[in-house]
Design a protein around this motif. Structure first.
Motif, PDB file in Angstrom:
ATOM      1  N   ASP A 145       2.610   1.441  -3.485  1.00  0.00           N
ATOM      2  CA  ASP A 145       1.592   1.830  -4.467  1.00  0.00           C
ATOM      3  C   ASP A 145       1.399   3.349  -4.458  1.00  0.00           C
ATOM      4  N   ASN A 146       1.263   3.932  -3.280  1.00  0.00           N
ATOM      5  CA  ASN A 146       1.141   5.390  -3.175  1.00  0.00           C
ATOM      6  C   ASN A 146       2.399   6.085  -3.682  1.00  0.00           C
ATOM      7  N   GLY A 174      -6.129   2.762   1.345  1.00  0.00           N
ATOM      8  CA  GLY A 174      -4.778   2.183   1.481  1.00  0.00           C
ATOM      9  C   GLY A 174      -4.089   2.508   2.793  1.00  0.00           C
ATOM     10  N   LYS A 232       2.187   5.984  -7.362  1.00  0.00           N
ATOM     11  CA  LYS A 232       1.011   6.691  -7.882  1.00  0.00           C
ATOM     12  C   LYS A 232       1.148   8.210  -7.747  1.00  0.00           C
ATOM     13  N   ASN A 253       0.836  -1.213   0.000  1.00  0.00           N
ATOM     14  CA  ASN A 253       0.000   0.000   0.000  1.00  0.00           C
ATOM     15  C   ASN A 253       0.867   1.259   0.000  1.00  0.00           C
TER      16      ASN A 253
HETATM   17 MG    MG Z   1      -3.250   4.344  -1.763  1.00  0.00          MG
END
Ligand code: MG
Ligand code: ATP
Length: 152
Positions: free
Chosen positions: A56-57, A119, A60, A53
């Motif tokens: 991923d951030n 998340g 992103k 998580n």
């Molecule tokens: Mg996230």
């Protein structure tokens, strides 16, 4: 849930495998900066979800040709996990709320990127399960760093 002796470097590598294609599309480099093997008594799937998580951030909310650096180390009887990015950063007034369920900093921008705003609430939940703490350092336009401390 099963407690196992989990080696965190292999978890980080597994997370990088999942994220590699998405990172490549933005020309973002994923760096595992761990210098030693770090073991923790925990649930493997939870450790993987927690790191995934955050990575991923970090991908992103990064910029093209940015980087994501992850490390796990032992320090003073604790495990320290750090996920650092070179992305857009989080304005300081939002930081107290980012671990709330469904909270997203910029609704318009976030909607385009998909996701639900769950998340980090899951990350916080897992950290709490293991009596750990999580800290955030962020600078808008420079990047963000999440630091997790877990007792081992
Ligand atoms: Mg996230
Ligand atoms: P989901 O994780 O459910 O796909 P999400 O990424 O929007 O959706 P969280 O992971 O909980 O939700 O993050 C909450 C908000 O915090 C994000 O919408 C984003 O605005 C901000 N945020 C989280 N991590 C970062 C980061 N590394 N850099 C910049 N902003 C971040």
């Amino acid at each position: 849930t099963d407690l196992e002796r989990v080696e965190l470097n292999s978890i980080i590598e597994g997370v990088f495998e999942i994220m590699q294609n998405i990172a490549n599309d933005k020309n973002i480099v994923l760096i595992n900066n761990s210098s030693e093997k770090v073991f923790i008594k925990a649930n493997r799937n939870r450790m993987k979800q927690m790191i995934l998580n955050l990575v991923d951030n970090a991908v992103k909310y990064n910029v093209p040709s940015g980087s994501v650096t992850v490390s796990a180390e032992n320090a003073g009887g604790k495990v320290i996990i750090c996920v650092k990015d070179t992305g857009i950063g989080i304005p300081s007034q939002h930081i107290p709320r980012i671990f709330e369920r469904f909270y997203r900093v910029d609704k318009g921008r976030s909607r385009n990127m998909g996701g639900t705003g769950l998340g980090l609430s899951i990350v916080k939940h897992i950290v709490n399960l293991y009596n750990g703490i999580i800290k955030v350092n962020s600078e808008v336009g420079k990047g963000t760093e999440f630091i997790i401390q877990l007792p081992c």
